[in-house]
Design a protein around this motif. Structure first.
Motif, PDB file in Angstrom:
ATOM      1  N   ALA A  78      -2.948  19.171 -15.593  1.00 25.80           N
ATOM      2  CA  ALA A  78      -2.725  17.824 -14.840  1.00 25.80           C
ATOM      3  C   ALA A  78      -1.088  17.483 -15.180  1.00 25.80           C
ATOM      4  O   ALA A  78      -0.457  17.310 -14.116  1.00 25.80           O
ATOM      5  N   VAL A  79      -0.728  17.292 -16.188  1.00 28.65           N
ATOM      6  CA  VAL A  79       0.431  16.870 -16.728  1.00 28.65           C
ATOM      7  C   VAL A  79       1.497  17.833 -16.033  1.00 28.65           C
ATOM      8  O   VAL A  79       2.678  17.333 -15.444  1.00 28.65           O
ATOM      9  N   TRP A  80       1.331  19.128 -16.574  1.00 30.83           N
ATOM     10  CA  TRP A  80       2.257  19.918 -15.907  1.00 30.83           C
ATOM     11  C   TRP A  80       2.649  19.961 -14.300  1.00 30.83           C
ATOM     12  O   TRP A  80       3.745  19.840 -13.750  1.00 30.83           O
ATOM     13  N   SER A  81       1.508  20.134 -13.628  1.00 27.57           N
ATOM     14  CA  SER A  81       1.555  19.954 -12.095  1.00 27.57           C
ATOM     15  C   SER A  81       2.287  18.711 -11.494  1.00 27.57           C
ATOM     16  O   SER A  81       3.249  18.875 -10.628  1.00 27.57           O
ATOM     17  N   VAL A  82       1.731  17.358 -12.117  1.00 34.22           N
ATOM     18  CA  VAL A  82       2.424  16.268 -11.814  1.00 34.22           C
ATOM     19  C   VAL A  82       3.940  16.325 -12.099  1.00 34.22           C
ATOM     20  O   VAL A  82       4.750  15.843 -11.147  1.00 34.22           O
ATOM     21  N   ALA A  83       4.339  16.862 -13.288  1.00 37.98           N
ATOM     22  CA  ALA A  83       5.642  16.665 -13.744  1.00 37.98           C
ATOM     23  C   ALA A  83       6.579  17.537 -12.706  1.00 37.98           C
ATOM     24  O   ALA A  83       7.542  17.096 -12.058  1.00 37.98           O
ATOM     25  N   ALA A  84       6.089  19.028 -12.629  1.00 38.78           N
ATOM     26  CA  ALA A  84       6.776  19.624 -11.837  1.00 38.78           C
ATOM     27  C   ALA A  84       6.997  19.265 -10.382  1.00 38.78           C
ATOM     28  O   ALA A  84       8.040  19.235  -9.786  1.00 38.78           O
ATOM     29  N   LEU A  85       5.659  18.842  -9.823  1.00 39.57           N
ATOM     30  CA  LEU A  85       5.993  18.193  -8.420  1.00 39.57           C
ATOM     31  C   LEU A  85       6.736  16.887  -8.196  1.00 39.57           C
ATOM     32  O   LEU A  85       7.727  16.914  -7.621  1.00 39.57           O
TER      33      LEU A  85
END
Lengths: 206, 206, 206
Positions: free
Chosen positions: B172-179
Motif C-alpha cells: 500500500a505504502v509503495w503504491s501510494v508513494a509512487a503514484l
C-alpha cells in the motif's frame, strides 16, 4: 565536547549552502538540497575514501539539522543574514573549518591511514562540501580563488597529522591544530589575505 | 514485477542522457558515457552512501542496457525523438522518478537507515543521475531550475518513509508513494508548475 | 614491473592536473589539489564502485608523489613545460591511458565484476580523473570534446575484457590491449583524429 559541537558545526556549514541558494534566488527544495550537500559533503567523501560507514546515513539527527537550517533561512527575514551577521557567520565558518580539518585527520589516523593521506582527509572534510556546492551551483569553486581557505585547513591537518606521528598528546595536538587553522583563516578574513598566483611568482623570478 | 520494471526504468533514464548528448551534437562515445552516467548515477551514489554493493557493477545486464540505448539513439532517425515522442519520454521519466524514489527509500530502510536519511536516498536515486549529467555537460543543473522535479521525488520518498515508520503494509505504502510522485510530476509537466523562488516569497511578505 | 610503473603513471597524470592549474594562474594550494585530484581521481572512483579499499588511502607514497609533482611544477622554470616537452608529456599521458585502462579492467575482473562493467572500470580509471579536474576547473570536460581520448581507453578496456573472457593468457591480452590503446591515442595526437559528432552523421544520412 566534540559530540556537542558537532550539530553546531554541521549547522554552520549547512547555513553557508542555504544562504548561497537564497542569494541565487532559488526555491526551497534547492535550498534544502544545498544545505544538505554543503553540510555533509566533505565528511561524506572522507568516509567513502577511508571505508568508514557514511556518518550521517546511520545517524538519525544530522540530515534533519540541515533541513531545519534550510527551513529557518527560508522563513526568516532576509536581513537576519545580512550586514553584521555575515561577519559572524564567516567567523563561525572559520572555527568550523579548523575543527573539521582536525576531526577528519584524526578519524583517518584512527583507522590506520598513513599520515599524508590522513592529512588530506582533513582538508577534504573541511573543504570539499563547499567545492561540490559551487560546482553544482555552476559558479567558480572556492578552490579556484586566491582567498586563503584551503590553506588553513591544510595547516590544521598537517599539524594534526605531524603531531600525532610525533607521539604528542592528542588533546594538545588537536587544540593547537584547530587553533592554528582558525587563526590563519581568521587572519585571512580580517586582512583579506590571499595566496600568490602562479604567474606572479614567475614575474618575481625575472 | 519490480524485476521486470527495472531494465525499463534504467533504459528511460539512460535515454534522457543519450538525447542530451544528441542535442549537444556530441560523439557516440560521449553519448554512451552520458547514457551510463544518467542511467546508473543516482542509484550508484545511493549504494555508496548506504554501503551496499553498487547495483550495476555486480550485475551483468545493466551497463549493456545503457549501451544499447546509446546505440539506438545514434543509429535511429532523429525524428523518432522529436515532437510527440518528447512528451511520451517525459511521462515515462515521470513514472520512473516516482518508482525510483520509492525503490531508493525502501532499499535504505531495509538496510537500517533512519527515516529522514532514507527518504533522502530516495531523492538521490531519483534525481542525482540528472544532476551529475548536467554538471558534466556544463549546463545549469535541474536542481537550479524552479521546475517541479526534485519535489515529486521528495514527496514520494517522504510518503514511503513515513508510511513504513507508521507500520502500514509495504505494498500500500509503495503504491501510494509512487503514484503521488508520478502524479505531482505529471501535474508539473501538464500545467508547467514551478516552485516560488526565494525573492518572490520575500516580495510577497512586504 | 607494474609496481615500478605505477608511481610514474601517477606522476604523469598528476602533472597534467598541476600544469592546468599553472596555465590558469592558480595558487600553489590549488595546484596541489589539482595534482592529487587528477592523479588519483579515476582509480578512486573505480575502487569505490567495485568495493575495493581506495588504493591511495592505504598506501603511504601515492599522495606524496602528487605533492612532489606540484612542488616541482611550482618551483621549476615555466619553459620546462612548454614547447617540445608538451609533446613528451602528451605521449607519456597516452602510454598511461592505455596502461590504466588495462589495469582498471583487470582489477575489476579479478574481483568478479562482469565483463561489460569491468571494461567500464577501465575507462573510468583512465579518464574520470581528467573529467573531475575539468568540472572543478569550470571548463568544458574532455568528455565533451570530439578528440579521441575516451575511445582509446574504451578500446584497451574492451580488448582486455574480451581477451580475458576468451581465456587467453593474461600477459598477451594485457600487452595487446595496452598497446592498442596507446597506439590509437598516439594516432589521434599525431593526425589530430576526432570522432564525428551526432549532427554530422545525420547530415551525411540525407
Amino acid at each position: 565536547m566534540i559530540a556537542a559541537l558537532d550539530p553546531v558545526g554541521i549547522a554552520v556549514t549547512a547555513l553557508s549552502g542555504a544562504l548561497l541558494a537564497a542569494r541565487m534566488r532559488q526555491t526551497f527544495v534547492t535550498m534544502a538540497f544545498f544545505a544538505v550537500l554543503t553540510g555533509v559533503g566533505g565528511g561524506t567523501v572522507r568516509d567513502l575514501l577511508i571505508g568508514a560507514p557514511v556518518f550521517w546515513v546511520h545517524n538519525a539527527w544530522t540530515a534533519p539539522v540541515c533541513l531545519v537550517v534550510a527551513l529557518t533561512v527560508w522563513f526568516s527575514p532576509a536581513r537576519w543574514w545580512q550586514g553584521e551577521s555575515t561577519r559572524v557567520i564567516e567567523w563561525a565558518d572559520a572555527a568550523g573549518l579548523g575543527a573539521y580539518a582536525v576531526l577528519g585527520t584524526a578519524k583517518a589516523l584512527a583507522l590506520g591511514v598513513a599520515p599524508v593521506p590522513a592529512a588530506m582527509m582533513g582538508v577534504i572534510t573541511g573543504c570539499v562540501g563547499g567545492v561540490i556546492r559551487d560546482v553544482v551551483a555552476g559558479r567558480p569553486s572556492i578552490i579556484m580563488r586566491p582567498e586563503l581557505y584551503v590553506t588553513p585547513a591544510a595547516l590544521a591537518s598537517a599539524i594534526c597529522a605531524g603531531g600525532t606521528v610525533a607521539g604528542l598528546s592528542n588533546m594538545a595536538v588537536w587544540s593547537v591544530a584547530a587553533l592554528a587553522g582558525f587563526g590563519l583563516r581568521g587572519a585571512a578574513i580580517h586582512w583579506q589575505l590571499g595566496l600568490p598566483a602562479y604567474g606572479h611568482v614567475k614575474d618575481g623570478d625575472r
